[in-house]
Design a protein around this motif. Structure first.
Motif, mmCIF file in Angstrom:
data_model
loop_
_atom_site.group_PDB
_atom_site.id
_atom_site.type_symbol
_atom_site.label_atom_id
_atom_site.label_comp_id
_atom_site.label_asym_id
_atom_site.label_seq_id
_atom_site.Cartn_x
_atom_site.Cartn_y
_atom_site.Cartn_z
ATOM 1 N N MET A 12 0.835 -1.204 0.000
ATOM 2 C CA MET A 12 0.000 0.000 0.000
ATOM 3 C C MET A 12 0.870 1.254 0.000
ATOM 4 N N MET A 13 1.855 1.244 0.861
ATOM 5 C CA MET A 13 2.742 2.401 0.994
ATOM 6 C C MET A 13 3.519 2.619 -0.308
ATOM 7 N N TYR A 64 2.794 1.625 -3.310
ATOM 8 C CA TYR A 64 1.868 2.023 -4.376
ATOM 9 C C TYR A 64 1.550 3.516 -4.267
ATOM 10 N N ALA A 65 1.272 3.977 -3.055
ATOM 11 C CA ALA A 65 0.964 5.398 -2.863
ATOM 12 C C ALA A 65 2.153 6.266 -3.262
ATOM 13 N N TYR A 114 0.871 8.430 -6.594
ATOM 14 C CA TYR A 114 0.277 9.703 -6.212
ATOM 15 C C TYR A 114 1.387 10.690 -5.947
ATOM 16 N N ARG A 131 6.236 13.700 -0.237
ATOM 17 C CA ARG A 131 6.390 12.318 -0.694
ATOM 18 C C ARG A 131 7.850 11.859 -0.690
ATOM 19 N N GLU A 132 8.706 12.723 -1.252
ATOM 20 C CA GLU A 132 10.104 12.311 -1.353
ATOM 21 C C GLU A 132 10.770 12.233 0.021
ATOM 22 N N VAL A 176 12.012 6.317 4.796
ATOM 23 C CA VAL A 176 11.842 4.859 4.710
ATOM 24 C C VAL A 176 13.134 4.207 4.218
ATOM 25 N N PRO A 181 10.637 -1.786 5.582
ATOM 26 C CA PRO A 181 11.034 -0.668 4.710
ATOM 27 C C PRO A 181 11.536 -1.153 3.350
ATOM 28 N N PHE A 182 12.252 -2.274 3.350
ATOM 29 C CA PHE A 182 12.743 -2.805 2.079
ATOM 30 C C PHE A 182 11.570 -3.192 1.179
ATOM 31 N N VAL A 218 8.689 -1.656 1.092
ATOM 32 C CA VAL A 218 8.173 -0.412 0.515
ATOM 33 C C VAL A 218 9.010 -0.016 -0.694
ATOM 34 N N ARG A 263 7.504 0.179 -4.398
ATOM 35 C CA ARG A 263 7.459 1.432 -5.142
ATOM 36 C C ARG A 263 8.071 1.255 -6.531
ATOM 37 N N THR A 313 5.896 1.520 -9.994
ATOM 38 C CA THR A 313 6.239 2.522 -10.998
ATOM 39 C C THR A 313 6.353 1.887 -12.376
#
Lengths: 292, 310
Positions: free
Chosen positions: A105-106, A108-109, A113, A118-119, A125, A164-165, A167, A171, A175
């Motif tokens: 979820m994290m 993907y967001a 988005y 965000r950065e 993370v 965290p890994f 996430v 991501r 992407t």
């Protein structure tokens, strides 16, 4: 190689010489021996009774007592070992499932988005990826002891559902493999953002999710420092901590050695099953990035 | 990656769908919150908060009224850190794991790279089997691997007693490298898979031309493949360095096989034994220093390799 003067061979590219092929296979053979012999030894040792363990050849079978050994292990101290296995399956299975969902979820967001901060969030993370689990064990102990929650199931379970890994992987994967057009199309069709995620995005991200699940499962299954520092009650131990404690008692209680060996074998079987059965997913999970 | 769009507004979309922008933006905010809240809350509670608590605890010191008086924790500033920097066993343990890493990490990654390149080359048959065989040890937890190798190193129970009777793998001289072998055994396959995945992602057209020109596999690997997978190798290097500094399970197990491994053998063993004394404040200070050290080292490697790649 003489590919230049043999145009017939050219349509397949140059053939590799026998010398380099046998050299490569020799390296493979030696490495196979190195990586598999310890596991083979463990399997053989787990099939022996106490006498055969010290008197017969270590790398081949004597009387086949695997089942008897497992039964003995199950009877030893009311099946404490299987309680540990169950604990590990719960810590690692449920923990990795929840961790995968939240990390996906994290990720993907972060990928789909754009929002303020965000950065920064992503960089925090990423910093978390560089903080290893072992470095957090003592700080986590300090936090849980403030609220009097050490030596509980939750003290080991809750910290292990943060990945965290995961996430980071989610991501990158979102992407490259969830096209913006598809998300946009779902939006135009009237699908809510959350529904789009669960029906469209998770389907496309399955390889990444399986990869995250497996790596988190292994991380939790192998986790040792956190339970070592958190838990006193042996009924809550994961299998790694339990076998460690038994192994350190071998000198005082010699018969426990047989239980350590059969237990060690049983403790690696769930991971091997998980890797073999999910192979098809995690292989493509790390590889494909091409989007057509 | 599309990481360069850090601004909250998305002007491109606004041009085409001006009317919908407002409702969409609010919807998105709720959705974004839904997606990021669970992870962010847990991350704050179990990553950030513990680090803050550890820093706080490391600034406290225990004072007693008289020798047997009631202990109270009072603010002590950098008293614990002064102790950390004077503690020779801590720095010995750091130097020990650094020495370990300088040898073990290149050996392990070199082997992982070699095997990944061989698996990716046309030189090897039966790739599926080899990939699984090399990866299998990763399914063995560090504690279990250490227990197994403890038996394999044993002078009496090992299948290789011809060697282990002659060479004392558990003696003070060799035990560090015996542990290095256990770590290498577990993690070569894992690193190999990461590097191999990066190799699979390279489109084969890139080196088809080189192959037609008659370049050998070794040449293709060195000049084309390795430069393209540098990011993957960097990633494995950073994880390995972190793992080395955090070494705990294997030496902890080896403590029951040999007295050569002491309770201050690695930084984490020292932290564990300090915390169980209990001297939580000093242990917290050790943790903070070790974490900073780990972070600084992996950051340096990252920056160094990035600069080389540019």
């Amino acid at each position: 190689m003489s590919a230049t003067k043999a145009p017939v061979k050219k349509h397949n590219g140059p053939r590799e010489s026998l010398f380099s092929r046998s050299g490569a296979m020799l390296v493979m053979a030696i490495c196979t021996f190195y990586f598999l012999i310890p596991i083979w030894w463990l399997f053989v040792a787990a099939t022996k009774d106490r006498g055969d363990f010290t008197s017969s050849a270590p790398l081949w079978f004597a009387d086949f007592n695997l089942v008897e050994n497992i039964v003995n292990l199950a009877n030893y101290r009311d099946g404490l070992f299987f309680q540990w296995m169950l604990n590990s399956i719960l810590y690692a299975g449920a923990g990795a499932a929840v961790a995968t969902l939240f990390a996906t979820m994290m990720g993907y967001a972060l990928a789909k988005y754009s929002f303020r901060g965000r950065e920064t969030l992503f960089n925090v993370v990423l910093g978390g990826v560089l903080v290893p689990a072992t470095a957090l064990a003592l700080p986590l102990f300090l936090v849980f002891s403030q609220v009097g929650a050490t030596n509980t199931f939750w003290s080991v379970f809750l910290p292990s559902i943060v990945s965290p890994f995961g996430v980071y992987l989610a991501r990158i994967y979102a992407t490259s493999s969830v096209p913006d057009e598809l998300v946009e199309a779902a939006r135009i069709d009237g699908s809510g953002e959350v529904r789009t995620f669960f029906t469209v995005a998770t389907r496309l991200m399955t390889p990444a999710m399986v990869t995250i699940f497996l790596f988190q499962f292994v991380t939790i299954w192998n986790n040792f420092f956190l339970p070592l520092i958190m838990l006193r009650d042996e009924k809550l131990f994961p299998v790694t901590l339990g076998l460690y404690i038994w192994n350190s008692q071998v000198n005082q209680i010699p018969e426990i050695r047989a239980y350590v060996i059969i237990g060690a074998l049983l403790s690696i079987i769930p991971l091997i099953i998980a890797f073999l059965s999910l192979q098809r997913f995690w292989r493509s999970g790390l590889g494909t990035g091409a989007l057509k | 990656m599309t990481t360069d769009i850090a601004t909250p507004a998305t002007p491109k979309k606004a041009v085409t769908k001006k009317i919908r922008v407002k409702t969409k933006a609010t919807n998105n905010r709720a959705a974004v919150l839904f997606f990021i809240a669970p992870f962010s809350i847990l991350f704050s509670l179990f990553y950030i908060l513990p680090i803050l608590v550890a820093i706080y605890q490391s600034l406290l010191t225990v004072e007693r009224e008289g020798t047997f008086g009631k202990p109270t924790e009072v603010f002590g500033g950098f008293v614990q850190y002064a102790r950390v920097f004077q503690d020779s066993s801590f720095w010995d343990s750091i130097l020990r794991v650094l020495g370990f890493g300088i040898v073990q990490v290149p050996v392990m990654l070199g082997l992982a790279l070699l095997l990944a390149l061989l698996l990716d080359s046309p030189l090897v048959k039966g790739k599926r089997f080899f990939r699984l065989a090399f990866f299998a040890p990763y399914a063995v937890p560090g504690v279990i691997a250490a227990v197994m190798w403890g038996f394999l190193y044993s002078p009496n129970l090992s299948p290789f007693t011809a060697i282990t009777k002659e060479i004392n793998f558990l003696g003070a001289d060799l035990v560090l490298w015996s542990i290095a072998n256990v770590v290498t055994w577990v993690f070569v396959g894992y690193n190999m898979i990461i590097i191999y995945s990066a190799l699979l992602a390279i489109p084969s057209e890139i080196y088809e031309a080189a192959r037609l020109d008659g370049a050998s596999q070794a040449r293709i690997a060195w000049s084309i493949k390795i430069p393209l997978i540098t990011p993957a190798i960097t990633l494995t290097a950073i994880f390995s360095i972190i793992g080395t500094l955090q070494l705990l399970a294997e030496p902890q197990v080896f403590k029951s096989f040999t007295s050569a491994v002491t309770s201050t053998y690695t930084p984490n063993l020292l932290i564990y034994s300090t915390a169980s004394v209990p001297n939580v404040n000093l242990a917290a200070a050790f943790s903070v220093v070790l974490a900073l050290f780990t972070f600084a080292l992996s950051f340096t490697v990252l920056k160094f390799t990035q600069r080389k790649a540019d």
